[in-house]
Design a protein around this motif. Sequence first.
Motif, PDB file in Angstrom:
ATOM      1  N   GLY A  38       0.821  -1.203   0.000  1.00  0.00           N
ATOM      2  CA  GLY A  38       0.000   0.000   0.000  1.00  0.00           C
ATOM      3  C   GLY A  38       0.851   1.246   0.000  1.00  0.00           C
ATOM      4  N   TYR A  39       0.248   2.357   0.426  1.00  0.00           N
ATOM      5  CA  TYR A  39       0.915   3.652   0.448  1.00  0.00           C
ATOM      6  C   TYR A  39       0.859   4.230   1.860  1.00  0.00           C
ATOM      7  CZ  TYR A  39       0.617   3.588  -4.661  1.00  0.00           C
ATOM      8  OH  TYR A  39       0.735   3.254  -5.984  1.00  0.00           O
ATOM      9  N   TYR A  70       5.177   4.049  -1.801  1.00  0.00           N
ATOM     10  CA  TYR A  70       4.661   2.682  -1.886  1.00  0.00           C
ATOM     11  C   TYR A  70       5.538   1.727  -1.087  1.00  0.00           C
ATOM     12  CZ  TYR A  70       2.978  -1.680  -4.022  1.00  0.00           C
ATOM     13  OH  TYR A  70       2.446  -2.923  -4.242  1.00  0.00           O
ATOM     14  N   SER A 103      -4.206  -4.956   0.594  1.00  0.00           N
ATOM     15  CA  SER A 103      -3.783  -3.569   0.392  1.00  0.00           C
ATOM     16  C   SER A 103      -4.097  -2.789   1.661  1.00  0.00           C
ATOM     17  CB  SER A 103      -4.519  -2.934  -0.791  1.00  0.00           C
ATOM     18  OG  SER A 103      -4.133  -3.549  -1.995  1.00  0.00           O
ATOM     19  N   ASN A 105      -3.509   1.203   3.087  1.00  0.00           N
ATOM     20  CA  ASN A 105      -2.999   2.563   3.043  1.00  0.00           C
ATOM     21  C   ASN A 105      -2.933   3.107   4.470  1.00  0.00           C
ATOM     22  OD1 ASN A 105      -2.794   2.576   0.256  1.00  0.00           O
ATOM     23  ND2 ASN A 105      -4.860   3.368  -0.028  1.00  0.00           N
ATOM     24  N   ARG A 313      -5.236   9.876  -9.870  1.00  0.00           N
ATOM     25  CA  ARG A 313      -5.249   8.464  -9.492  1.00  0.00           C
ATOM     26  C   ARG A 313      -6.403   7.775 -10.205  1.00  0.00           C
ATOM     27  NH1 ARG A 313      -7.600   5.350  -5.508  1.00  0.00           N
ATOM     28  NH2 ARG A 313      -8.619   7.164  -4.585  1.00  0.00           N
ATOM     29  N   SER A 315      -6.830   4.451 -10.429  1.00  0.00           N
ATOM     30  CA  SER A 315      -7.269   3.330  -9.605  1.00  0.00           C
ATOM     31  C   SER A 315      -6.188   3.102  -8.560  1.00  0.00           C
ATOM     32  CB  SER A 315      -7.464   2.067 -10.463  1.00  0.00           C
ATOM     33  OG  SER A 315      -6.202   1.635 -10.978  1.00  0.00           O
ATOM     34  N   ASP A 316      -6.358   2.082  -7.736  1.00  0.00           N
ATOM     35  CA  ASP A 316      -5.335   1.761  -6.747  1.00  0.00           C
ATOM     36  C   ASP A 316      -4.042   1.300  -7.409  1.00  0.00           C
ATOM     37  OD1 ASP A 316      -7.022   2.404  -4.690  1.00  0.00           O
ATOM     38  OD2 ASP A 316      -7.715   0.339  -4.374  1.00  0.00           O
ATOM     39  N   LYS A 317      -4.117   0.946  -8.692  1.00  0.00           N
ATOM     40  CA  LYS A 317      -2.935   0.430  -9.386  1.00  0.00           C
ATOM     41  C   LYS A 317      -2.312   1.423 -10.357  1.00  0.00           C
ATOM     42  CE  LYS A 317      -4.104  -4.492  -9.175  1.00  0.00           C
ATOM     43  NZ  LYS A 317      -4.255  -5.744  -9.969  1.00  0.00           N
ATOM     44  N   ARG A 319      -1.515   5.613 -11.452  1.00  0.00           N
ATOM     45  CA  ARG A 319      -1.507   7.029 -11.115  1.00  0.00           C
ATOM     46  C   ARG A 319      -0.622   7.771 -12.114  1.00  0.00           C
ATOM     47  NH1 ARG A 319      -1.106   9.338  -4.961  1.00  0.00           N
ATOM     48  NH2 ARG A 319      -1.407  11.545  -5.421  1.00  0.00           N
TER      49      ARG A 319
END
Length: 795
Positions: A38-39, A70, A103, A105, A313, A315-317, A319
């Motif tokens: 995640g971030y 990340y 995942s 964050n 962004r 999606s989560d994948k 950016r």
Amino acid sequence: MLKMMIPRSWFRMLCLTLLQLGALTYIAAAQGKFTLSGYVKDSLSGETLIGASVAINGRGKGVTTNAYGYFSITLSEGSYEVTCSYTGYESRKQTVLLNRDQSLNLFLSPRITTNAEVVVYAKRRDGNVKNAQMGKIDLSMNQVKSLPVLFGEVDVLKTLQLLPGVRNAGEGNAGFYVRGGGPDQNLIMLDDAVVYNTGHLFGFFSVFNSDAIKNTSLIKGGMPAQYGGRLSSVIDIAMKDGNMNKMEMEGGIGLISSRFSIQGPIKKEKASFIVSARRTYIDALVKPFVPSTSAFYGSGYYFYDLNTKVNYRFSDKDRLYLSGYFGRDVFDFRNNQRSFGANIPWGNATATVRWNHVFHRKLFSNTTLVFNNYNFAFNGTQNNLSFNVSSGIRDLTAKFDMDYYPSPQHKLKWGAMVTHHTFKPNLVSGRSDTISFEPNNAQRKFATESGIYVQDDWEVSDKLQVNAGLRFSTFTQIGPYTSFVTDADGNKLDSTSYGGTEQVKTYGGLEPRLTVRYSLNDASSIKASVTRNLQYIHLVSNAGSTLPTDLWVPSTLRVRPQLSWQYALGYFRNFKDNEWETSVELYYKTMENQIEYREGYTPSLKDPEEEFVFGDGWSYGSEFFVRRNRGRLTGWIGYTLSWTWRKFPGLNAGEKYPARYDRRHDLSVVATYELNRKWKLGGVFVYGTGNATTLPERFYIIGGVLTQEYSRINQYRLPAYHRMDLSATYTPIPRKERRMKSSWVFSIYNVYSRLNPYFIYYDQEGSPYDGSLKVSAKQVSLFPIIPSVTWNFKF
């Protein structure tokens, strides 16, 4: 295009590595291991945090976030307590049941500073001991802004010059030298775009606006394989992404310049932007005091910067980042009595497009496209004659980097890049009435630079960690280009022409990088590194600092690439739960194919290559560093003892001589004291051995003209350089109903008004004919004591 520029065997090797690493991912998953990724972000702004620590409590395992915030760590199935920390933020603990890939964050809240807890820059307080990387320091902009600076202009490069192993180029100058290397041997990047000229006001201020910067990293030893093209150091500067949650404005008004930034969400938690601008008003302040009858009426100087960035962004994948920088210095000079005028603009322009993609929780990629342009011009007019001289460099770059986390013990990184260079040294044109002078600009040169690398940060055991990397790079001069054969007098006898994209000359080689850390205990470690670096482009200077008139030139048929080997050994020790950190580092560096102008060089319309001489250099020294990270009084003491030598067959009768930036002793003392919630005090003291210089030793009268005979190169030393700066920052406690926060920064540069030498010149009095001629040396100094005040605001 990328495949064409990299040898096929290397391209096939990279593809095979990707397939093997992909297979390892699925094998690990099949063995009952799962990945947490995640971030790490700022809870208020949504900014990702670079270098944040994500630790697994009780397991001795952890990872730091990459350049985009990340992280990824693979563990056996089970329940874990995860602690995330970052300097200046409250730590966060969270329990995770890891029975599948997840995942996560992590949002950290900024810590409210109290008198009992003040932290200077350091992403992990024990990072200097635990990490394998040598000579790396991360800068917090909060710390940079609390130090006294010239004219109140906050400057990240000035702060870097206070660290051991990094020395400044002179009074107030933005140029700097790292471990005996020249100013061109520092790779300076802003959001992956190379910045070729880092100075405003002829180098007195840097081009980096502090309000637009999120993070600055300096690497002066053990350069990782992902970086290339320079011998001495890397300064990697990341711009802010923009607040994801709310609109925010900040700025400052100083004595000679003002700045303003605005950032906020375009679509909350999806897209954000930031625009930051800065401009001086020296021209506006001086203009009322210059009468219209003055011969110099109309002269003036100003500089400005503009930083912009947008990110989205998908999606989560996925950016996407779009960022740019545009800065200019403009100097106008008028002499109305002689009908002469000059306009001298110079500056940088960069644009970066970056796409982050998560292929798998363990596999993070970044694809980057960069445009970058540096240009210097001199436009002069006198009566009916006009002429201009320009020089510069333009790049187009494509990069691909991947981070792979196969296990907690390994962090792999690999990638490739290709850059197309266009060099423009000394392009001249002119016009007189209706007659134009436009040469064919044969000096314009073109080249392509490429590289491929792989590295592994491997934790062999609890005590031993290895960072090993290998880089392969190539540089090809391409056409159109014409090579001339000349006689001893410079007359052209023959020529060879190369068509567009035709190869003229190719250089290349392997660049191994290795750093080893051995932990003696939890508070101390020993590190050693060895690196080989190739540098294909060169800054050739006829002065002691990076001025806009210096020329960037490529490796060609005549000019070979620079090559260095650097060896370093260090002992690192922390005390009192990492409140105090100390280090001692020893280094030795050799440098081949160094470039200087020949003796007696004067600027001309000839190809600059014809004026070069080539030689070698070496440097060695020791660096001592003590820093306090917590408490009301924080800061550091850095001391460097070093030697830097050059040896050119065509200079100084072939004997070795000290480089002009050789400095035997270099001392910096930096302190910040939290007096109370409203007042913070800062102080800086610097001392350095005087610069090496060449001076005339004898004077002769030949034909009624005074002629000088100079000493050997850099045989003499200017007086030692030292000064003290003080600052006080007043931050009123805002009322709860007020959104705006502000602060006043009062600073004094050069408190005891030390007149440090800038250069020495010789003045003549009397006449040689009656025996009354007297020649005396006189020193020129730039800055006496200079007070300044800046008002900063944010809302």
